[in-house]
Design a protein around this motif. Structure first.
Motif, short mmCIF file in Angstrom:
data_model
loop_
_atom_site.label_atom_id
_atom_site.label_comp_id
_atom_site.label_asym_id
_atom_site.label_seq_id
_atom_site.Cartn_x
_atom_site.Cartn_y
_atom_site.Cartn_z
N LYS A 110 -6.63 5.31 2.90
CA LYS A 110 -5.79 6.41 2.41
C LYS A 110 -6.62 7.45 1.64
CE LYS A 110 -1.88 5.39 0.35
NZ LYS A 110 -0.95 4.60 -0.51
N LYS A 111 -7.64 6.98 0.92
CA LYS A 111 -8.50 7.91 0.16
C LYS A 111 -9.27 8.83 1.10
CE LYS A 111 -9.28 4.90 -3.81
NZ LYS A 111 -10.27 4.04 -4.49
N ASN A 112 -9.76 8.26 2.23
CA ASN A 112 -10.58 9.04 3.16
C ASN A 112 -9.75 9.78 4.21
OD1 ASN A 112 -12.83 7.93 1.88
ND2 ASN A 112 -12.85 6.17 3.23
N ALA A 115 0.82 -1.22 0.00
CA ALA A 115 0.00 0.00 0.00
C ALA A 115 0.85 1.27 0.00
CB ALA A 115 -0.92 0.01 1.21
N LYS A 116 2.19 1.10 -0.10
CA LYS A 116 3.16 2.21 -0.14
C LYS A 116 3.08 3.07 1.12
CE LYS A 116 3.07 2.28 -5.17
NZ LYS A 116 2.71 3.04 -6.38
N LEU A 117 3.13 2.38 2.26
CA LEU A 117 3.13 3.06 3.55
C LEU A 117 4.30 2.56 4.39
CD1 LEU A 117 -0.66 2.86 4.44
CD2 LEU A 117 0.61 4.98 4.17
N HIS A 118 4.99 3.48 5.06
CA HIS A 118 6.07 3.08 5.97
C HIS A 118 5.45 2.74 7.33
CE1 HIS A 118 9.80 3.26 8.31
NE2 HIS A 118 10.39 2.97 7.15
N PRO A 119 5.93 1.68 8.00
CA PRO A 119 5.33 1.29 9.28
C PRO A 119 5.30 2.40 10.33
CG PRO A 119 6.79 -0.43 8.51
CD PRO A 119 6.95 0.72 7.57
N SER A 120 6.39 3.16 10.43
CA SER A 120 6.44 4.23 11.43
C SER A 120 5.47 5.35 11.09
CB SER A 120 7.86 4.77 11.55
OG SER A 120 8.30 5.25 10.30
N TYR A 121 5.30 5.64 9.80
CA TYR A 121 4.34 6.68 9.38
C TYR A 121 2.91 6.18 9.57
CZ TYR A 121 1.54 9.72 6.40
OH TYR A 121 0.58 10.56 5.93
N ALA A 122 2.67 4.90 9.27
CA ALA A 122 1.33 4.33 9.38
C ALA A 122 0.81 4.43 10.82
CB ALA A 122 1.34 2.87 8.92
N GLN A 123 1.70 4.22 11.79
CA GLN A 123 1.28 4.30 13.19
C GLN A 123 0.90 5.72 13.60
OE1 GLN A 123 4.78 2.27 14.74
NE2 GLN A 123 3.49 0.65 15.56
N THR A 124 1.44 6.71 12.93
CA THR A 124 1.12 8.10 13.27
C THR A 124 -0.22 8.55 12.69
OG1 THR A 124 2.31 8.96 11.34
CG2 THR A 124 3.55 8.74 13.40
N VAL A 125 -0.72 7.83 11.68
CA VAL A 125 -1.99 8.22 11.05
C VAL A 125 -3.12 7.25 11.39
CG1 VAL A 125 -0.97 9.55 9.17
CG2 VAL A 125 -1.34 7.08 8.88
#
Length: 199
Positions: free
Chosen positions: A125-127, A88-98
């Motif tokens: 990600k769209k929403n 899904a082109k997401l970094h694990p550390s960034y994903a946890q912040t969102v």
């Protein structure tokens, strides 16, 4: 001696309601139950206000239950795998912040569930609305309190089928019996064919 057909006396008078030389108090009281309930509710409200307008819960993946008995059912899991986040082109550390839950231990063993969870991330990600402290939106969105992207249960509507002549003429039991006999003698037929080839 016990007389007549009465309940056998089996009374339990061994609870120590008073702290004494015999030992500490053995009975636990929960007189602060209502107070704790209120404290938990206020703590939840304070936490929700602190993280607003972020949702209260995180996005969870759809996983299959354990064991052969329950494996047909799906539920929300602990977190997304690293492979799903990468797709899904997401970094694990960034994903946890969102607000996306990450599970470092779970392993993908099914292509279907992998695709389902990647599609789940893409929809999220769209929403998703992200802004920094410097750039604040004009209208603050309302806080989502329930489960994010809940699992859609399949409809239990009965689909009525029109009965055709082919359905009426089809002999289900005979077909099953013949198929069962065919599988029973399949090995014998193969061995006979091999014997003929050797000759």
């Amino acid at each position: 001696m016990v007389k007549h057909n009465n309940v056998i006396p089996n009374l339990h008078f061994h609870k120590k309601y008073c702290q004494s030389s015999r030992g500490p108090l053995k009975v636990k009281l929960a007189l602060n139950q209502a107070t704790r309930k209120k404290a938990r509710r206020l703590r939840r409200a304070a936490k929700a206000a602190a993280i607003a307008p972020r949702p209260l819960q995180k996005l969870r993946p759809v996983v299959h239950c354990q064991t052969q008995r329950y494996s047909s059912k799906v539920r929300l899991g602990r977190g997304f795998t690293l492979a799903e986040l990468k797709a899904a082109k997401l970094h694990p550390s960034y994903a946890q912040t969102v607000g996306i839950a990450v599970d470092l231990r779970r392993v993908n063993r099914s292509e279907e569930s992998f695709d389902t969870n990647v599609a789940r991330l893409e929809e999220y990600k769209k929403n998703l609305i992200v802004w920094t402290k410097k750039s604040t939106p004009s209208e603050t969105p309302s806080q989502i309190a329930g489960t994010i992207q809940p699992i859609e249960k399949p409809s239990k509507e009965i689909v009525m089928e029109t009965v055709t002549d082919d359905m009426k003429n089809f002999k289900a039991f005979t077909t099953m019996r013949v198929a069962k006999k065919e599988t029973k003698v399949a090995g014998q037929r193969v061995s006979v064919a091999n014997r003929k080839d050797k000759k």
